[in-house]
Design an enzyme around this catalytic site. Sequence first.
Site, PDB file in Angstrom:
ATOM      1  N   TYR A 173       0.573  -1.338  -0.594  1.00  0.00           N
ATOM      2  CA  TYR A 173       0.313   0.459  -0.026  1.00  0.00           C
ATOM      3  C   TYR A 173       0.492   1.453  -0.208  1.00  0.00           C
ATOM      4  O   TYR A 173       1.446   1.654   1.176  1.00  0.00           O
ATOM      5  CB  TYR A 173      -0.647   0.149   1.504  1.00  0.00           C
ATOM      6  CG  TYR A 173      -2.342   1.380   1.475  1.00  0.00           C
ATOM      7  CD1 TYR A 173      -2.904   1.007   0.342  1.00  0.00           C
ATOM      8  CD2 TYR A 173      -1.988   1.401   2.411  1.00  0.00           C
ATOM      9  CE1 TYR A 173      -3.919   1.989   1.062  1.00  0.00           C
ATOM     10  CE2 TYR A 173      -2.917   2.862   2.659  1.00  0.00           C
ATOM     11  CZ  TYR A 173      -3.862   3.086   1.736  1.00  0.00           C
ATOM     12  OH  TYR A 173      -4.508   3.944   2.050  1.00  0.00           O
ATOM     13  N   TYR A 219     -11.760  -5.056   6.649  1.00  0.00           N
ATOM     14  CA  TYR A 219     -10.624  -4.766   7.413  1.00  0.00           C
ATOM     15  C   TYR A 219     -11.015  -3.867   8.693  1.00  0.00           C
ATOM     16  O   TYR A 219     -10.426  -3.810   9.660  1.00  0.00           O
ATOM     17  CB  TYR A 219     -10.110  -4.244   6.104  1.00  0.00           C
ATOM     18  CG  TYR A 219      -8.440  -3.561   6.727  1.00  0.00           C
ATOM     19  CD1 TYR A 219      -7.150  -4.265   6.891  1.00  0.00           C
ATOM     20  CD2 TYR A 219      -8.213  -2.153   7.291  1.00  0.00           C
ATOM     21  CE1 TYR A 219      -6.404  -3.615   7.423  1.00  0.00           C
ATOM     22  CE2 TYR A 219      -7.521  -2.139   7.614  1.00  0.00           C
ATOM     23  CZ  TYR A 219      -6.535  -2.150   7.876  1.00  0.00           C
ATOM     24  OH  TYR A 219      -4.974  -1.818   8.221  1.00  0.00           O
ATOM     25  N   HIS A 220     -10.812  -2.693   8.581  1.00  0.00           N
ATOM     26  CA  HIS A 220     -11.262  -1.341   8.864  1.00  0.00           C
ATOM     27  C   HIS A 220     -12.395  -2.044   9.989  1.00  0.00           C
ATOM     28  O   HIS A 220     -12.658  -1.047  11.220  1.00  0.00           O
ATOM     29  CB  HIS A 220     -11.912   0.303   8.430  1.00  0.00           C
ATOM     30  CG  HIS A 220     -11.216   0.087   6.800  1.00  0.00           C
ATOM     31  ND1 HIS A 220     -11.987  -0.736   5.475  1.00  0.00           N
ATOM     32  CD2 HIS A 220     -10.327   0.565   6.551  1.00  0.00           C
ATOM     33  CE1 HIS A 220     -11.602  -0.401   4.860  1.00  0.00           C
ATOM     34  NE2 HIS A 220      -9.752   0.405   5.363  1.00  0.00           N
ATOM     35  N   LYS A 223     -11.499  16.302  15.743  1.00  0.00           N
ATOM     36  CA  LYS A 223     -11.007  15.515  14.671  1.00  0.00           C
ATOM     37  C   LYS A 223     -10.497  16.857  13.401  1.00  0.00           C
ATOM     38  O   LYS A 223     -11.035  16.729  12.978  1.00  0.00           O
ATOM     39  CB  LYS A 223     -10.956  14.241  13.830  1.00  0.00           C
ATOM     40  CG  LYS A 223     -10.664  13.619  15.340  1.00  0.00           C
ATOM     41  CD  LYS A 223     -11.113  11.158  14.436  1.00  0.00           C
ATOM     42  CE  LYS A 223     -10.110  11.745  13.079  1.00  0.00           C
ATOM     43  NZ  LYS A 223      -8.230  11.303  13.938  1.00  0.00           N
ATOM     44  N   ASP A 228      -9.313  13.296   8.492  1.00  0.00           N
ATOM     45  CA  ASP A 228      -8.643  11.684   8.436  1.00  0.00           C
ATOM     46  C   ASP A 228      -9.734  11.720   9.332  1.00  0.00           C
ATOM     47  O   ASP A 228      -9.995  12.351  10.209  1.00  0.00           O
ATOM     48  CB  ASP A 228      -7.520  12.162   9.951  1.00  0.00           C
ATOM     49  CG  ASP A 228      -6.898  10.598  10.502  1.00  0.00           C
ATOM     50  OD1 ASP A 228      -7.348   9.801   9.868  1.00  0.00           O
ATOM     51  OD2 ASP A 228      -6.505  10.760  11.831  1.00  0.00           O
ATOM     52  N   HIS A 250      -9.953   8.361  10.741  1.00  0.00           N
ATOM     53  CA  HIS A 250     -10.371   7.253  11.499  1.00  0.00           C
ATOM     54  C   HIS A 250     -10.426   8.009  13.008  1.00  0.00           C
ATOM     55  O   HIS A 250      -9.245   8.359  14.220  1.00  0.00           O
ATOM     56  CB  HIS A 250      -8.482   7.428  11.600  1.00  0.00           C
ATOM     57  CG  HIS A 250      -8.261   6.213  10.384  1.00  0.00           C
ATOM     58  ND1 HIS A 250      -7.233   6.932   9.447  1.00  0.00           N
ATOM     59  CD2 HIS A 250      -8.160   5.301  10.508  1.00  0.00           C
ATOM     60  CE1 HIS A 250      -7.406   5.879   8.542  1.00  0.00           C
ATOM     61  NE2 HIS A 250      -7.887   4.851   8.459  1.00  0.00           N
TER      62      HIS A 250
END
Lengths: 675, 355
Positions: free
Chosen positions: A22, A176-177, A547, A551, A553
């Site tokens: 990646y 995945y996430h 945040k 981003d 996350h």
Amino acid sequence: MSGDQHSPRLTERDRPWMMRTYAGHSTAKASNELYRRNLAKGQTGLSVAFDLPTQTGHDPDDELARGEVGKVGVPVSHRGDMEALMEGIPLGEMNTSMTINATAAWLLALYIVAAEEQGVPQERLQGTTQNDIIKEFLARGTYAFPPAPSMRLIADMIAYTVQHVPKWNPINVCSYHLQEAGATPVQEIAYSMSNAVAVLDAVRERIGGANDGRGEKLMGEVFGRISFFVNAGVRFIEEHAKLRAMGILWEELGRERYGVEDPRHLRFRYGVQVNSLGLTEAQPENNVQRIVLEALAVTLGRSARARAIQLPAWNEALGLPRPWDQQWSLRIQQVLAYETDLLEYPDIFEGSKVMDGLVQELIEGARAEMAVVAEHGGAVEAVPYMKAALVDSHRQRISRIEAGEQVVVGQNRFIETESSPLTADGEGGILVVDPAVEAHQIEEVRAWRADRDQQTVDAALAELARVAREEDSKENLMVPTIAAARAGATTGEWARTLREVFGSYRAPTGVGEASAAPADHELAGLREQVASLQETLGRRPKILVGKPGLDGHSNGAEQIAVRARDVGMDVVYEGIRLTPAQIAASALQEGVHVIGLSILSGSHRELIPAVIEALHEAGVDVPVVVGGIIPEQDVEPLKKAGVAAVYTPKDFEITKIMSDILEIVRQRHGVPSAA
Amino acid sequence: MSGPDGAALGKRLREHDLSAAPAALNLLESRAPSDREQAKALLHEVSPAVLGHEAPGHIVGVTGPPGAGKSTLLSALLDYWRVGGAEKNASEPQTAAGNGRATKGGRTVAMLAVDPSSKHSGGSLLGDRARIDFDPSDTGVLIRSTAAGERLGGLAPGTRSAVQALAAAFDIVVIETVGVGQAETEVADVADTVAVVVQPGSGDVLQFLKAGIMETPDALVVTKADLGQIALRTRRDLSAALRSLGASGPAATRVIAVSSLPPVEGIDELARALDDHRASLDIAQTRLRTRRASALLEFTSEHGERGLRSLGGRREAQRLLDQQDPGLDSQALVAELERKIEKKTERMGSVEPGA
């Protein structure tokens, strides 16, 4: 291909899975050079990391792009960038995976146009667009449009590629996430399968009803093009069982819900990036063995082996990995595939009672949880439910680590260590993107806009808007999207055109529903402190958690928010994607006593001082604390800029952070420390 | 360290200086004794007695179950009030337009988003702000998240005072609460107009309405009108239920279907319905009742049932309040009641109320 009666071996050694890294950063040109070097090292496919502005549909000169350009990936603003990115790479042969979701249709269009320039027709293109928007609402945060039009875009892309780009995987349904956001194996299976159902239902509605039964035949092909992008944690036996369970459920779903019969279409195909959540900042060299074990989880059993693998680098919890770090991870794959005997055997778990038992357990759990999601009306409607469940699972995981019930070597156990030579160099063993990149990209995109035929672009965008407005028409959005790419429109323009029609959206935060932490001794002490602080301040201590930047996350920020509530504070949780001006306005209007900011994208050097400046302008004088992936060498500069405290992944004890924050508020108000 | 100057903040609010609002709210939420003195001074400055009339802002309560789409609805309403609805509201009797401080045209809006507090820790997670779209450079909007405090479905005393103060400065003051039934009743106490928000297919609101568990709101909003049939059916069922309760005529509750996501529908109709309701009210009477009720509630939360008894019981307290000058703000009314118990305790000697 399976072995004969007497030999336990395959008659012919299996071909290795596709190996990717990646990668992408700074500019299209720099990333192109990196890709070519990686391919020369034996990497067999590309995995493109786009920067956050590209992922969320913003040009480099957009206010929200500030500090994020070229950071976690490559900026691709128009067809010229895509051509530069793929220069000298034969797109007819290459297999390219793009981690792109909200703007997937657009990036695929740019890729198709770049291939045209190379003389490669779209029929020959191979690769994957991630394109799973539900998990963006749940875990990753790079969405751009509300759920309904997002699903329409995805359905259109699938319908388009099945007919015109037949070797393309239009969507990678991501578990995945979900694991990165704290999902248990059962949740990971159930929610990703439910997401896939939502997507398939949407496609069926879009292409189905297509008179003559062609829709049904097409559904088989559609089902066969859906692949998954999964995660594997360090509990690698259970993780392997999870993949076997997913294969069984997937086939069942295909047969029962969509009437698919062709066994080729029913096969569960997945690529993988192994777990980053469990990688530690403390003793980061230990991450290498974690990564190896996780790679085993997705390769050990032949009947559930990954089609494509990319491994994280040992230093992901420290910052952005350098080419050398990524090479190390590629070499792990190569040793596994070429040195070991892994690829010489049929499925080694066939007949294993333990494995079958684990698989059965996971299937049963997943079925029950899928039923709950279905009761909520399907994955799209169940986003708030799933989000809250994930936040809660993650909270429990963190509590177990804090309590030492879940061992993390080098972090909560065996913490004595020699100093690491790996992080001893000047930059602390990570990649630092040149801050001049952003200014360069801004100039570049402006020059691109000035240089093109504006009338053609305007007409193409107007056509895009027209098709987007016709909600019920069967016109496929990919067609005007490709035309706009060809005309030279930019990523920001494409997304803005659709935002104007579709509206924008903020996903649920999931924090409000998170259950309270069990009250232990430490928590009780902190609640006492909060109560006494409340007496002095007159109001309950109030914290703003948010945040800045693009981003998405948000796990860390969410956990801080939930714990702050649990110690008794009033918490304003602002969610993701905030400009410094928004944070300052909120801090002022809310009358908070302290602000907590979280950044994982590496843009803290630009964004944190910008927030402090904005607070100053708004006349808000409250302490700011920062958490995230902050390299050691950036801590002092941030403190000089006015930050009261900085927390990094090694500060895993959230209760301790809370106690710190209370002390900071006390000091600011001249209240003596708690004993 | 000198504390905030309540009287100065109150004066600024009276003059529609919206930048005074955050500090005013900090003060009104504070329970520190020195702050409470200043809070009294602030509220006095925005009381009808000083203003010469009721605070001009329209106080709108918006309530409904979680997930009904309140935040998205409020985003759309906010947008409408700030921009879209600017010229269409000539009928609005007393707007505070023309204060020149807001950066956009349209009406200025303050939103108080009330979230429940945790029973375990007393803390709260105020997540709604994240879901309301606002332009940070627009000084004509204020969004404040507040915790409900200890009582279930309740409004903290600070919130009640905040509403009174903000109504002097902003054209519209919204109180958003979560829940149906109890929460709605509390909001109805302080708001001029109450809108209950439900999503299509939610039968519980229908049941509550029929059973009389919830009071009839001034407007019922069915969100997610884009869902089509099911939204239409919900709207029809609610209208039928209201009719069966005997609500008819011009003052009847309007049931409005809205789609807050593009293509936005019904927001203008809702805004008009809210305005119409407000225009139909005797605002002086409504507000006076509100202030007296708030005062009684705050007095009780401070002094308990024992305090009430020493006034001669709830009815006697109500009677005392009804005798007061209608221009007094609720804090001043509380002070009046407190003076009464002090007098009584003096007369009776050493009995400590609440001891």
